[in-house]
Design an enzyme around this catalytic site. Structure first.
Site, PDB file in Angstrom:
ATOM      1  N   TRP A   1       0.830  -1.208   0.000  1.00 55.65           N
ATOM      2  CA  TRP A   1       0.000   0.000   0.000  1.00 55.65           C
ATOM      3  C   TRP A   1       0.857   1.247   0.000  1.00 55.65           C
ATOM      4  O   TRP A   1       0.556   2.221  -0.704  1.00 55.65           O
ATOM      5  CB  TRP A   1      -0.974  -0.016   1.169  1.00 55.65           C
ATOM      6  CG  TRP A   1      -1.939  -1.155   1.083  1.00 55.65           C
ATOM      7  CD1 TRP A   1      -2.080  -2.195   1.959  1.00 55.65           C
ATOM      8  CD2 TRP A   1      -2.913  -1.396   0.045  1.00 55.65           C
ATOM      9  NE1 TRP A   1      -3.063  -3.049   1.528  1.00 55.65           N
ATOM     10  CE2 TRP A   1      -3.593  -2.593   0.365  1.00 55.65           C
ATOM     11  CE3 TRP A   1      -3.273  -0.704  -1.125  1.00 55.65           C
ATOM     12  CZ2 TRP A   1      -4.610  -3.119  -0.439  1.00 55.65           C
ATOM     13  CZ3 TRP A   1      -4.291  -1.226  -1.927  1.00 55.65           C
ATOM     14  CH2 TRP A   1      -4.941  -2.427  -1.581  1.00 55.65           C
TER      15      TRP A   1
ATOM     16  N   ASP B   1      -1.382   6.428   6.724  1.00 53.99           N
ATOM     17  CA  ASP B   1      -2.429   5.506   6.272  1.00 53.99           C
ATOM     18  C   ASP B   1      -2.634   4.496   7.399  1.00 53.99           C
ATOM     19  O   ASP B   1      -1.803   3.634   7.633  1.00 53.99           O
ATOM     20  CB  ASP B   1      -1.956   4.813   4.981  1.00 53.99           C
ATOM     21  CG  ASP B   1      -2.943   3.747   4.493  1.00 53.99           C
ATOM     22  OD1 ASP B   1      -3.977   3.525   5.151  1.00 53.99           O
ATOM     23  OD2 ASP B   1      -2.666   3.142   3.433  1.00 53.99           O
TER      24      ASP B   1
ATOM     25  N   LYS C   1     -11.638  -2.200   7.016  1.00 49.08           N
ATOM     26  CA  LYS C   1     -10.702  -3.032   7.757  1.00 49.08           C
ATOM     27  C   LYS C   1     -11.061  -3.098   9.244  1.00 49.08           C
ATOM     28  O   LYS C   1     -10.879  -4.130   9.865  1.00 49.08           O
ATOM     29  CB  LYS C   1      -9.266  -2.544   7.602  1.00 49.08           C
ATOM     30  CG  LYS C   1      -8.799  -2.387   6.159  1.00 49.08           C
ATOM     31  CD  LYS C   1      -8.401  -3.694   5.525  1.00 49.08           C
ATOM     32  CE  LYS C   1      -8.232  -3.640   4.010  1.00 49.08           C
ATOM     33  NZ  LYS C   1      -7.454  -2.539   3.474  1.00 49.08           N
TER      34      LYS C   1
HETATM   35  C1  LIG Z   1      -6.830  -2.040   2.192  1.00 45.38           C
HETATM   36  C2  LIG Z   1      -5.815  -0.978   2.329  1.00 45.38           C
HETATM   37  C3  LIG Z   1      -5.742   0.098   1.423  1.00 45.38           C
HETATM   38  C4  LIG Z   1      -6.629   0.202   0.205  1.00 45.38           C
HETATM   39  O1  LIG Z   1      -7.924   0.456   0.563  1.00 45.38           O
HETATM   40  P1  LIG Z   1      -9.070   0.646  -0.536  1.00 45.38           P
HETATM   41  O2  LIG Z   1     -10.198   1.126   0.307  1.00 45.38           O
HETATM   42  O3  LIG Z   1      -9.292  -0.666  -1.172  1.00 45.38           O
HETATM   43  O4  LIG Z   1      -8.614   1.673  -1.496  1.00 45.38           O
HETATM   44  C5  LIG Z   1      -4.791   1.067   1.641  1.00 45.38           C
HETATM   45  N1  LIG Z   1      -3.947   0.992   2.684  1.00 45.38           N
HETATM   46  C6  LIG Z   1      -3.976  -0.017   3.568  1.00 45.38           C
HETATM   47  C7  LIG Z   1      -3.025  -0.037   4.702  1.00 45.38           C
HETATM   48  C8  LIG Z   1      -4.923  -1.032   3.414  1.00 45.38           C
HETATM   49  O5  LIG Z   1      -4.966  -2.044   4.294  1.00 45.38           O
END
Ligand SMILES: *Cc1c(COP(=O)(O)O)cnc(C)c1O
Length: 355
Positions: A100, A167, A191
């Site tokens: 990511w 993030d 998540k």
């Molecule tokens: C799943 C995830 C993403 C991507 O998320 P989307 O909502 O599918 O764009 C980005 N960063 C991390 C750390 C993730 O676990």
């Protein structure tokens, strides 16, 4: 019987949240209308989004500290580019700790100079780089608190005077941190918070307004702040379920409570991975994630047996990410300790079978 759901995302949500959400689909607020067929500007929904925004700030301890919470669309992936669009003037520094982070870096390069301060790509992202320097003349530093795919987690964050952007998609609301250190936090809901379709963005408002480029409306944080996260139709259902999950967490005792449970779950599983000669962990011990535990079998020929055993034990979602292989058990907030015990039981049964 509900399965032990270790899915990495979208992922397990609290049972009572699912019940409440399913009722709201039919009859929201006892008003004989569905949550998803009323105006997003109606009073009952405005109350939902305002509650979700304030609960997010409250749980993180960021109320009345100059932060705003937004629920946007486009996933965390959209934030990779929105962050750069809104904040990257000349150069920015990124820490590359996984799939990511790598994608965030790719987007940043479109907007200016991207300085990768360190990367663990050389070893399949199996550790968190620690010796790096963040230049003082960058517009911000971006990192990923938890690497969902590799199963590593930052247990410490660098001290820096430049804006700190993180993030936190896969570990937000899972552990106590000094959230005030961060100037912008984003997280896809799916998540640890709700269904896919909403992305939580928490911004310290004072960092905005410093880039010279024109920012299109839908990508402009300031505009979303000015419109109270209602510039266009928000993801009503995802925001509603996120609000319910945040309320669930608050009622349980908030982050301090859930952090203890999360530590217990992770300790139980990692202890078995380390004890059982049939398994081994993928990530450097000090960098292991409490959310996503990645591991492999020491003898690949046991794969079929093990896979049958955990499926028979009502376990779902522990196949590793296609880029890593092996197994990944995701232990988000709503996963009970008993589910981790069920997995550990299967791991022990596999060992007994071999003797
Ligand atoms: C799943 C995830 C993403 C991507 O998320 P989307 O909502 O599918 O764009 C980005 N960063 C991390 C750390 C993730 O676990």
């Amino acid at each position: 019987m509900k399965k032990h759901n270790f899915s990495a995302g979208p992922c397990i949500l609290p049972e009572e949240v699912l019940k409440q959400a399913s009722e709201a689909i039919i009859n929201f607020n006892n008003d004989n209308l569905s949550l998803i067929e009323i105006s997003h500007r109606s009073a009952p929904f405005v109350e939902v989004i305002e509650k979700a925004r304030s609960l997010a700030l409250e749980l993180l301890g960021l109320e009345n500290k100059g932060y705003k919470a937004l629920f946007l669309q486009g996933g965390a992936s959209m934030q990779f580019l929105m962050v750069a669009y809104n904040l990257l003037n000349k150069k920015a520094a990124y820490l590359n700790t996984g799939t990511w982070a790598d994608k965030a870096i790719k987007e940043a390069k479109e907007f200016g100079e991207m300085i990768e301060v360190a990367s663990s790509k050389d070893k399949g992202f199996s550790y968190i780089p620690k010796d790096y320097t963040i230049p003082t003349d960058v517009d911000f530093f971006h990192c990923t608190s938890n690497n969902t795919v590799a199963g590593s987690q930052m247990h410490e964050f660098p001290e820096t005077d430049v804006p700190l952007i993180c993030d936190m998609s896969s570990d937000i609301f899972s552990r106590q941190l000094d959230f005030e250190k961060f100037d912008l936090i984003y997280a896809g809901a799916q998540k640890n918070m709700g269904p896919a379709g909403a992305t939580l963005v928490i911004i310290k408002e004072e960092i905005l307004g410093k880039v010279e480029r024109h920012i299109p409306s839908m990508l402009n944080y300031q505009l979303h702040i000015d419109k109270d996260s209602m510039y266009n139709t928000p993801s009503v259902f995802a925001i509603y379920v996120s609000m319910l999950t945040l309320q669930w967490l608050k009622d349980l005792g908030g982050i301090p409570f859930i952090e203890k449970v999360n530590k217990q779950k992770a300790a139980l599983l990692y202890a078995e991975i380390d004890r059982n000669p049939l398994f081994k962990g993928i990530v450097a011990k000090e960098d292991r994630s409490t959310m996503n535990a990645t591991f492999t079998l020491t003898d690949d020929s046991l794969k079929e047996t093990f896979d049958t055993m955990w499926k028979d034990a009502n376990i779902n979602g522990i196949n590793g990410h296609r880029s890593v292989g092996g197994y990944r058990a995701s232990m988000y907030n709503a996963l009970p300790l008993s589910s981790v015990q069920a997995l550990v039981d299967v791991m022990q049964a596999l060992e007994k079978n071999q003797k």
